[in-house]
Design an enzyme around this catalytic site. Structure first.
Site, PDB file in Angstrom:
ATOM      1  N   PHE A 146     -51.124 -43.241 -18.544  1.00  0.00           N
ATOM      2  CA  PHE A 146     -50.705 -44.634 -18.328  1.00  0.00           C
ATOM      3  C   PHE A 146     -51.730 -45.651 -18.811  1.00  0.00           C
ATOM      4  O   PHE A 146     -51.393 -46.800 -19.075  1.00  0.00           O
ATOM      5  CB  PHE A 146     -50.432 -44.881 -16.823  1.00  0.00           C
ATOM      6  N   SER A 203     -55.188 -36.479 -16.696  1.00  0.00           N
ATOM      7  CA  SER A 203     -56.179 -36.050 -15.698  1.00  0.00           C
ATOM      8  C   SER A 203     -56.557 -34.581 -15.915  1.00  0.00           C
ATOM      9  O   SER A 203     -55.790 -33.807 -16.503  1.00  0.00           O
ATOM     10  CB  SER A 203     -55.597 -36.249 -14.303  1.00  0.00           C
ATOM     11  N   CYS A 215     -60.929 -44.028 -19.431  1.00  0.00           N
ATOM     12  CA  CYS A 215     -61.577 -42.705 -19.380  1.00  0.00           C
ATOM     13  C   CYS A 215     -63.030 -42.804 -19.808  1.00  0.00           C
ATOM     14  O   CYS A 215     -63.810 -41.896 -19.578  1.00  0.00           O
ATOM     15  CB  CYS A 215     -60.840 -41.737 -20.274  1.00  0.00           C
ATOM     16  N   GLU A 246     -63.165 -37.934  -9.623  1.00  0.00           N
ATOM     17  CA  GLU A 246     -62.925 -39.065 -10.521  1.00  0.00           C
ATOM     18  C   GLU A 246     -62.256 -40.166  -9.687  1.00  0.00           C
ATOM     19  O   GLU A 246     -61.234 -39.932  -9.052  1.00  0.00           O
ATOM     20  CB  GLU A 246     -62.003 -38.648 -11.672  1.00  0.00           C
TER      21      GLU A 246
HETATM   22  P1  NAD Z   1     -51.796 -37.796 -15.491  1.00  0.00           P
HETATM   23  O1  NAD Z   1     -52.491 -36.497 -15.737  1.00  0.00           O
HETATM   24  O2  NAD Z   1     -51.236 -38.036 -14.150  1.00  0.00           O
HETATM   25  O3  NAD Z   1     -50.549 -37.959 -16.509  1.00  0.00           O
HETATM   26  C1  NAD Z   1     -50.723 -37.857 -17.900  1.00  0.00           C
HETATM   27  C2  NAD Z   1     -49.394 -37.452 -18.527  1.00  0.00           C
HETATM   28  O4  NAD Z   1     -49.024 -36.153 -18.053  1.00  0.00           O
HETATM   29  C3  NAD Z   1     -48.232 -38.355 -18.179  1.00  0.00           C
HETATM   30  O5  NAD Z   1     -47.407 -38.471 -19.310  1.00  0.00           O
HETATM   31  C4  NAD Z   1     -47.524 -37.626 -17.057  1.00  0.00           C
HETATM   32  O6  NAD Z   1     -46.155 -37.900 -17.014  1.00  0.00           O
HETATM   33  C5  NAD Z   1     -47.757 -36.172 -17.401  1.00  0.00           C
HETATM   34  N1  NAD Z   1     -47.873 -35.309 -16.237  1.00  0.00           N
HETATM   35  C6  NAD Z   1     -48.278 -35.643 -14.988  1.00  0.00           C
HETATM   36  N2  NAD Z   1     -48.316 -34.558 -14.199  1.00  0.00           N
HETATM   37  C7  NAD Z   1     -47.937 -33.509 -14.967  1.00  0.00           C
HETATM   38  C8  NAD Z   1     -47.798 -32.105 -14.716  1.00  0.00           C
HETATM   39  N3  NAD Z   1     -48.053 -31.584 -13.532  1.00  0.00           N
HETATM   40  N4  NAD Z   1     -47.397 -31.319 -15.741  1.00  0.00           N
HETATM   41  C9  NAD Z   1     -47.144 -31.841 -16.955  1.00  0.00           C
HETATM   42  N5  NAD Z   1     -47.263 -33.168 -17.249  1.00  0.00           N
HETATM   43  C10 NAD Z   1     -47.659 -33.980 -16.264  1.00  0.00           C
HETATM   44  O7  NAD Z   1     -52.809 -38.934 -15.935  1.00  0.00           O
HETATM   45  P2  NAD Z   1     -52.632 -40.510 -15.772  1.00  0.00           P
HETATM   46  O8  NAD Z   1     -52.754 -40.850 -14.337  1.00  0.00           O
HETATM   47  O9  NAD Z   1     -51.448 -40.977 -16.523  1.00  0.00           O
HETATM   48  O10 NAD Z   1     -53.916 -41.019 -16.570  1.00  0.00           O
HETATM   49  C11 NAD Z   1     -55.184 -41.145 -15.999  1.00  0.00           C
HETATM   50  C12 NAD Z   1     -56.027 -39.927 -16.300  1.00  0.00           C
HETATM   51  O11 NAD Z   1     -56.129 -39.745 -17.701  1.00  0.00           O
HETATM   52  C13 NAD Z   1     -57.446 -40.083 -15.800  1.00  0.00           C
HETATM   53  O12 NAD Z   1     -57.862 -38.853 -15.264  1.00  0.00           O
HETATM   54  C14 NAD Z   1     -58.225 -40.407 -17.058  1.00  0.00           C
HETATM   55  O13 NAD Z   1     -59.592 -40.056 -17.025  1.00  0.00           O
HETATM   56  C15 NAD Z   1     -57.495 -39.597 -18.054  1.00  0.00           C
HETATM   57  N6  NAD Z   1     -57.695 -40.085 -19.412  1.00  0.00           N
HETATM   58  C16 NAD Z   1     -58.484 -39.356 -20.231  1.00  0.00           C
HETATM   59  C17 NAD Z   1     -58.727 -39.789 -21.513  1.00  0.00           C
HETATM   60  C18 NAD Z   1     -59.593 -38.997 -22.427  1.00  0.00           C
HETATM   61  O14 NAD Z   1     -59.626 -39.331 -23.592  1.00  0.00           O
HETATM   62  N7  NAD Z   1     -60.287 -37.971 -21.976  1.00  0.00           N
HETATM   63  C19 NAD Z   1     -58.135 -40.968 -21.975  1.00  0.00           C
HETATM   64  C20 NAD Z   1     -57.317 -41.692 -21.109  1.00  0.00           C
HETATM   65  C21 NAD Z   1     -57.099 -41.231 -19.825  1.00  0.00           C
END
Ligand code: NAD
Length: 494
Positions: A149, A226, A281, A380
Site C-alpha cells: 500500500f 511485509s 520501507c 517493524e
Molecule cells: P502486506 O505484506 O500486508 O501486503 C503486500 C501485498 O501482499 C498486498 O498486495 C496484499 O494484498 C498482499 N498480501 C497480504 N497478505 C497476503 C498473504 N497472506 N498472502 C499473499 N498475499 C498477501 O504489506 P503492506 O502492509 O501492503 O505494506 C507494508 C509492508 O511492505 C511493510 O512491511 C514495508 O516495510 C514493506 N515494504 C517493503 C519495501 C521494500 O522494498 N523492501 C517497499 C515497500 C514496502
C-alpha cells in the site's frame, strides 16, 4: 458516492459479482471507493489474456517498446498533479510526498526507455574453429507483480515497467488499500500505446495471490510487502517452480557518530523518520546515538518534532498525514505503550498529540533509551515512531545493526571518511547512506535489502530487474564447409 475500482483484463473493466471491499480514506475513516475483488474466473481470464498478448508482445520491435516508454513518461509527467492527488487521497501522504513518489517511479520508466542497451546480449566470434557463440536475453512469459500500500504508484512502476520493457506480459495485483493509483498507471500505459492484454490488473488479497502462484502459466512473481508474507510467497512460489523476488519489511538504523554535524543529523532524523508518517520501507526507525552526544541529539530531535503538523493531506500545512488503517494505528500505539511498559522513555508521545479526531492519525513519537530486547525495537513499527538506542562505540553500533533480522537500509552520520569507509565495509545491509538518511538507489542501480528484507537473488528495478525478467539463451553456431567431414565422436573442444 463511492467509485468502483474494477479489475482490468485486456484493457476492459471487469466487475465480477460477489465480493466488494470498501476502500477507506485514511484521513477520515470514511469509505470513498469500492474494490471489485477478482474471483477465480477473473484471475484465470487475466492470465489467459496475458498469455495470448505475450505471443505478439515479445515479437514487438524494441523500438516500438521504447516509444511506449517515452509516451508513458510524457503522460505521467504531464498529469503528475492528477496522479499525486489520487495517491494522496487513498494513502494519506502529503501531495509533496506523492510527487516525490512519482518522480522516483519515473526514474525507472526513464531507465526502461534505454531498453535497447538493457536487452543487448553478447557475442563471441571464433570461440572454436568456425564457431561463434552468442547469448541472447528473452522474456520469461507471464509474470505477476504483487505490490504494497505504501507506494501505490512507484512500486508498480518499478516492476511492471521493467517486465514489459523486457517483453513480458503482466498481471498486477495491487494492495487492497490503494488500488486507484495502480489502475491509473495501467490506464496511462494503455494510453501510451501498450496493446491490450500485456498489462492486466486483478484486485484482492491472499486468495488471488495464491491462485497466481499456483497457476502454471505464470512464470515469475515479484513481490514487495511485509516480511512474513514475503517469506511465504518466496517459499510457495519456489515450490511451484517459479522465479521469485520477494522484498520484505525493514528496521532502518541511522548511526550518529560523536563527530557528526548534529543539526544536520537531527534534520535528517525528522525527515526520514516522519516523512510519509514513517510508512516507508526506507524510513529511519532507529537512531543509534554513539557516545556522549545522545542527550544533545535527543533534545534537537524533540525540539523539531514540536514544529511538525499532523493532518490530512488536503491541508497545505500538514507535514505528515494519517497511517493507513485503524489496525495500523492500533499496532503503532500498542508498540508505543509496550515501550513505556518496558521502561523506555517516551520523549514525545504521538498518542497525546493534537490530532484530527477522525481518521487514523498518530503524531510523531520519540522514544529514548530503547534496548534491543524490547518489542518496539524488535518489530517493524511502520509508523511515525523514532526509537533512540544509546551505545558507547562505533563497534557496538555495527554489532547492533548486524544483529538485526532486517537489513534494508542504514546510514552513518560522521565527518570522518575512515569511519564512513569502515561502516560501508562492515555493515550487513543492502543499501547504505553516508550522511544520507534514505539511501534509495537512483534508477541506474537496483534496489534491495539483505537478510529478512529480501527473499530471492535479484534486487528490484535497474539492471538486476532486467535479469530477473529475462532468460539467457546461448546459441552456438557453425556454418560447415561442405567439403569437410563433420563426423567426430570426441567431445568438441576447438
Ligand atoms: P502486506 O505484506 O500486508 O501486503 C503486500 C501485498 O501482499 C498486498 O498486495 C496484499 O494484498 C498482499 N498480501 C497480504 N497478505 C497476503 C498473504 N497472506 N498472502 C499473499 N498475499 C498477501 O504489506 P503492506 O502492509 O501492503 O505494506 C507494508 C509492508 O511492505 C511493510 O512491511 C514495508 O516495510 C514493506 N515494504 C517493503 C519495501 C521494500 O522494498 N523492501 C517497499 C515497500 C514496502
Amino acid at each position: 458516492m463511492s467509485s468502483l475500482v474494477p479489475n482490468l483484463v485486456s484493457g476492459v473493466a471487469v466487475e465480477p459479482q460477489g465480493s466488494r471491499v470498501p476502500v477507506l480514506d485514511p484521513a477520515t475513516g470514511e469509505e470513498f471507493g469500492v474494490l471489485c475483488r477478482a474471483d477465480e474466473q477473473t484471475v484465470s481470464e487475466a492470465i489467459s489474456a496475458a498469455e495470448k498478448a505475450f505471443v505478439s508482445w515479445r515479437q514487438t520491435p524494441l523500438a516500438k517498446r521504447t516509444e511506449i516508454m517515452f509516451n508513458l513518461r510524457q503522460i505521467i509527467r504531464s498529469r503528475a498533479d492528477e496522479l499525486a492527488k489520487v495517491i494522496s487521497r487513498e494513502h494519506g501522504k502529503t501531495l509533496d510526498d506523492a510527487m516525490g513518489e512519482i518522480t522516483r517511479g519515473l526514474e525507472n520508466v526513464e531507465f526502461c526507455a534505454g531498453l535497447l542497451s538493457h536487452m543487448k546480449g553478447e557475442f563471441l566470434e571464433q570461440a572454436a574453429t568456425g564457431i561463434d557463440v552468442k547469448q541472447i536475453k528473452q522474456p520469461v512469459g507471464v509474470v505477476s507483480c504483487v505490490t504494497p500500500f505504501n507506494f501505490p504508484a512507484m512500486v508498480p512502476l518499478w516492476m511492471i515497467t521493467t517486465a514489459i520493457a523486457a517483453g513480458n506480459a503482466v498481471i498486477l495485483k495491487p494492495s487492497e488499500h490503494t488500488p486507484f493509483a495502480a489502475n491509473w498507471v495501467v490506464e496511462a500505459f494503455h494510453e501510451a500505446g501498450l496493446p491490450p492484454g500485456v498489462l492486466n490488473v486483478v484486485h484482492g488479497g491472499k486468495e488471488v495471490v495464491d491462485q497466481l502462484i499456483e497457476d502454471r502459466r505464470v512464470k515469475a512473481i515479484s513481490f514487495v510487502g511485509s516480511t512474513p508474507v514475503a517469506r511465504s510467497i518466496y517459499a510457495n512460489a519456489a515450490l511451484n517452480g517459479k522465479r521469485v523476488q520477494a522484498l520484505g519489511g525493514a528496521k532502518n538504523h541511522m548511526v550518529v557518530m560523536p563527530d557528526a554535524d548534529l543539526e544536520a543529523a537531527a534534520d535528517c532524523a525528522i525527515s526520514a523518520g516522519f516523512g510519509s508518517a514513517g510508512e516507508r520501507c526506507m524510513a529511519i526507525s532507529v537512531v543509534v546515538a554513539v557516545g556522549t552526544i545522545a542527550d544533545e541529539l535527543v533534545e534537537k530531535i524533540s525540539n523539531r518534532i514540536k514544529t511538525l503538523t499532523t493532518g490530512p493531506s488536503t491541508n497545505s500545512d500538514s507535514d505528515m498525514g494519517p497511517v493507513i488503517t485503524a489496525e495500523a494505528k492500533d499496532r503503532i500505539t500498542g508498540l508505543i505503550q509496550s515501550a513505556a511498559d518496558d521502561g523506555a522513555t517516551i520523549v514525545c508521545d504521538g498518542r497525546g498529540a493534537d490530532l484530527p479526531t477522525q481518521g487514523f492519525f498518530v503524531g510523531p513519537t520519540l522514544i529514548d533509551t530503547v534496548s534491543p530486547e524490547m518489542a518496539v525495537y524488535q518489530q517493524e513499527i511502520f509508523g511515525p515512531v523514532l526509537c533512540v538506542v544509546r551505545v558507547n562505540s562505533f563497534d557496538e553500533a555495527v554489532e547492533l545493526i548486524n544483529g538485526n533480522q532486517f537489513a534494508n537500509g542504514t546510514a552513518v552520520f560522521t565527518r570522518d571518511g575512515q569511519t564512513a569507509r569502515e561502516f560501508e565495509f562492515r555493515i550487513e545491509v543492502g543499501m547504505v547512506g553516508v550522511n544520507v538518511p534514505i539511501p534509495v538507489p537512483i534508477g541506474a542501480f537496483s534496489f534491495g535489502g539483505w537478510k529478512d528484507s529480501l527473499f530471492g537473488d535479484t534486487h528490484m528495478y535497474g539492471p538486476e530487474s532486467f535479469n530477473f525478467y529475462t532468460r539467457r539463451k546461448v546459441v552456438t553456431t557453425k556454418w560447415p564447409n561442405p567439403n569437410e567431414t563433420q563426423i567426430s565422436l570426441g567431445f568438441p573442444t576447438n
